[in-house]
Design an enzyme around this catalytic site. Structure first.
Site, short mmCIF file in Angstrom:
data_model
loop_
_atom_site.label_atom_id
_atom_site.label_comp_id
_atom_site.label_asym_id
_atom_site.label_seq_id
_atom_site.Cartn_x
_atom_site.Cartn_y
_atom_site.Cartn_z
N HIS A 6 -0.40 -7.54 -5.82
CA HIS A 6 -0.94 -7.26 -4.49
C HIS A 6 -2.35 -7.82 -4.32
CE1 HIS A 6 2.44 -4.56 -4.52
NE2 HIS A 6 2.20 -4.13 -3.30
N GLU B 39 9.85 -9.93 5.33
CA GLU B 39 8.88 -10.94 5.75
C GLU B 39 9.53 -12.27 6.10
OE1 GLU B 39 6.52 -7.82 3.77
OE2 GLU B 39 8.39 -8.86 3.28
#
Length: 329
Positions: free
Chosen positions: A131, A62
């Protein structure tokens, strides 16, 4: 005009396809966006239509592809960076917080950064603590970032298209739990652009305002229907954008109902709801007939257990109780 019903996922897909077709400088990049059609199938069919130079699969990196996107924006392209979940954007925190929003000022106005960071944000269903982050309050704290939080297919399409055309970094915080939800939207030939920073009353009411966004919008609408049976008329105000914030819409609704409950998907400490409460009491305190109430996540890491997760999240029971409290019912 013949309105049609589509899913939240399809609305985002349409927005991406329309902006890619409109402007050759737009491209989409992220994990599994191309060959796999996106982790949540938002980019379904885009690789076949626009090719591998416009729809780009990345490694699990990322910080790398977010930084590449910032560099691409500096030289005139308009990247759309997909995070598989905004919990993973924390790996690219330096790029999203330090690079993208500061470049315009630090370059003395030489570089605009027309970049969109998008993907699912907030808790979904049994994904555990790492998450399930709702990141809006983290990014709303950063000058130079714009943040929108669509809750309906129409808002998802209109806000994403507007975000792609903005010359500043914009975060489009989608909701994984809403991807399959359906809503009415204009036909494809109608250009749909929804300005950032404009809230919308999703349901008119007279007794209390429920200020909400993202996943708490359908929750608020369900609760409003339930409360109607108990002769409490709740107005549901969907912020749609966290930053810029439509303060005028909030104050107008508060002046109408005189009672407010803020429903947010994030944790309470230093959250979006805290900012809204502050601005209401600072600017329109005399309109209040009761203290502002908040319904949010509990201030704990998100548990995996389904029953515990339900207890931690904002839910109908908590929202009904908060509304009745401010209404002295």
């Amino acid at each position: 005009m013949n309105m049609r019903e589509i899913t939240y996922r399809q609305a985002l897909n349409e927005a991406l396809a329309e902006e890619l077709a409109r402007d050759p400088n737009v491209f989409l990049m992220g994990e599994e966006v191309a060959e796999y059609n996106g982790a949540y199938k938002v980019s379904q069919g885009l690789l076949e239509r626009f090719g591998p130079k416009r729809i780009i699969d990345t490694p699990i990196s990322e910080n790398g592809f977010a930084g590449l996107g910032v560099g691409a924006a500096m030289v005139g392209l308009r990247p759309i960076i997909e995070f598989m979940t905004f919990s993973f954007s924390l790996v690219a925190f330096d790029q999203v917080v330090n690079n993208a929003p500061n470049m315009l000022t630090m370059s003395g106005g030489q570089f605009n950064i027309p970049i969109v960071f998008r993907g699912p944000n907030g808790p979904a269903h049994q994904l555990g603590a790492t998450h399930s982050h709702a990141t809006e309050c983290l990014y709303a704290n950063v000058p130079g970032l714009k943040i929108c939080t669509p809750a309906t297919p129409r808002d998802a399409k209109g806000l994403l298209k507007t975000a792609v055309r903005d010359n500043n970094p914009v975060l489009v915080l989608e909701s994984e739990l809403l991807y399959s939800s359906k809503g009415m939207i204009e036909p494809p030939h109608v250009e749909l652009l929804i300005p950032l920073g404009k809230a919308e009353v999703k349901r008119e009411g007279s007794d209390v305002t429920i200020v909400c966004y993202a996943q708490t919008v359908p929750l608020a609408l369900r609760v409003a229907e339930q409360l109607e049976e108990e002769n409490i008329s709740a107005e549901v105000l969907d912020l749609r954008s966290i930053k810029p914030l439509d303060e005028e819409a909030i104050y107008k609704s508060v002046a109408k109902t005189h009672r407010v409950v803020v429903a947010e998907q994030d944790r309470p400490y230093c959250g979006v709801g805290a900012e809204i409460c502050y601005r209401i009491q600072k600017n329109i305190f005399d309109e209040l007939d009761a203290p502002v109430a908040r319904v949010s996540q509990e201030d704990v890491p998100m548990p995996y257990n389904e029953r515990l997760e339900h207890a931690v999240l904002p839910n109908a029971e908590k929202l009904v109780a908060a509304v009745k409290k401010v209404c002295y019912a």
